[in-house]
Design an enzyme around this catalytic site. Structure first.
Site, PDB file in Angstrom:
ATOM      1  N   THR A  31      23.163  61.681 102.002  1.00  0.00           N
ATOM      2  CA  THR A  31      23.533  60.266 102.019  1.00  0.00           C
ATOM      3  C   THR A  31      24.907  60.116 101.399  1.00  0.00           C
ATOM      4  O   THR A  31      25.121  60.540 100.258  1.00  0.00           O
ATOM      5  CB  THR A  31      22.495  59.416 101.268  1.00  0.00           C
ATOM      6  OG1 THR A  31      21.185  59.700 101.784  1.00  0.00           O
ATOM      7  CG2 THR A  31      22.786  57.939 101.440  1.00  0.00           C
ATOM      8  N   LYS A 143      17.903  69.106  99.693  1.00  0.00           N
ATOM      9  CA  LYS A 143      17.555  67.754 100.114  1.00  0.00           C
ATOM     10  C   LYS A 143      16.987  67.855 101.525  1.00  0.00           C
ATOM     11  O   LYS A 143      17.622  67.489 102.517  1.00  0.00           O
ATOM     12  CB  LYS A 143      18.768  66.830 100.055  1.00  0.00           C
ATOM     13  CG  LYS A 143      18.394  65.353 100.059  1.00  0.00           C
ATOM     14  CD  LYS A 143      19.556  64.480  99.640  1.00  0.00           C
ATOM     15  CE  LYS A 143      19.102  63.039  99.494  1.00  0.00           C
ATOM     16  NZ  LYS A 143      20.214  62.157  99.054  1.00  0.00           N
ATOM     17  N   GLU A 176      14.040  64.608  87.250  1.00  0.00           N
ATOM     18  CA  GLU A 176      14.998  63.695  87.859  1.00  0.00           C
ATOM     19  C   GLU A 176      14.442  62.282  87.847  1.00  0.00           C
ATOM     20  O   GLU A 176      13.408  62.003  87.225  1.00  0.00           O
ATOM     21  CB  GLU A 176      15.298  64.138  89.297  1.00  0.00           C
ATOM     22  CG  GLU A 176      14.055  64.218  90.180  1.00  0.00           C
ATOM     23  CD  GLU A 176      14.294  64.951  91.499  1.00  0.00           C
ATOM     24  OE1 GLU A 176      15.411  65.449  91.705  1.00  0.00           O
ATOM     25  OE2 GLU A 176      13.351  65.030  92.308  1.00  0.00           O
TER      26      GLU A 176
END
Length: 265
Positions: A31, A143, A176
């Protein structure tokens, strides 16, 4: 030649039913923030995609062709926006077994840029997630398109009045946020959790650590959270956002703001 598909274009092509990213999550995505016709931190996004594609054994695509195509799309944007690039292993194969000759497909989705100014000015109010991340070293840091844990985390977050969650693994080690990396200050030093068992190695995380080489990776146990003197979350769209409240305890934000002035985001 790889397929380049604009998902939300008026002339978009439907995603093929045999797409492995659709069927099995057999893909990667990143992203990106697009500003003034340029993709912010593109070199880091590209490096992560290249590394991840090699880790998963994708047929090597033409990365220069991809870069050129994305730059053309970015230059057409008249306002800041978000690009989400998804890379599928391609089409075909018997069940889970992929076609070793399948060429990757690229899908690009464009969306408006979220306005985080008020949130960053106020600071984040975060709590502790109940869901724990599963360890899988073979996928750690990537990812990839298997993001059901994050979907469940966002469902958990939606049932609270919090801005985000601190997410730990099954060993009660902090990893995270729900969609961001985190950094913490302990005894006057900045650290970030290692991502060798699970979690996503974010592009902004890499950017921050390149600019601030004194920041080290250090495991953080949940029981150590009361000892922290500062914390911030980061991702490619958010940049750096200080935490003002951690599990009900106020946290000073001055140290984050000081570091933020040293990092070009």
């Amino acid at each position: 030649m790889a397929d380049f598909i604009l998902i939300n274009s008026p002339n978009s092509t439907a995603v093929a039913g045999g797409c492995r990213a659709l069927q099995y999550g057999d893909g990667l995505f990143t992203t990106m923030r697009v500003s003034q016709g340029e993709i912010a931190l593109w070199s880091l996004h590209l490096a992560r995609l290249q590394y991840s594609a090699r880790r998963l054994g994708f047929v090597e695509p033409d990365w220069q062709q991809l870069s050129a195509w994305l730059q053309v799309q970015a230059r057409q944007m008249t306002a800041d926006c978000v690009f989400k690039l998804l890379i599928s292993r391609g089409i075909g194969g018997r069940g889970y077994a992929a076609d070793p000759k399948a060429e990757v497909s690229f899908y690009l989705y464009q969306a408006p840029m979220p306005d985080y100014r008020a949130l960053k000015a106020a600071g984040l109010k975060v709590g502790l997630a109940k869901l724990r991340l599963a360890a899988q070293p073979a996928l750690a840091g990537l990812k990839h398109c298997n993001r059901l844990e994050q979907v469940l985390l966002k469902q958990e977050l939606a049932g609270t009045a919090l801005d985000d969650l601190v997410v730990a693994d099954s060993n009660d080690l902090v990893i995270e946020g729900s969609a961001a990396n985190l950094f913490y200050q302990l005894h006057g030093h900045w650290y970030t959790p290692p991502l060798d068992k699970c979690g996503v190695a974010g592009v902004m995380r890499s950017h921050i650590m390149q600019q601030q080489p004194q920041i080290a990776e250090r495991p953080l146990a949940l029981h150590e959270l009361p000892l922290l003197s500062a914390m911030f979350f980061s991702n490619a769209l958010l940049g750096i956002a200080a935490v003002r409240e951690l599990d009900g305890r106020p946290l000073p934000m001055a140290a984050v703001h000081s570091l933020q002035q040293q990092v070009l985001c």
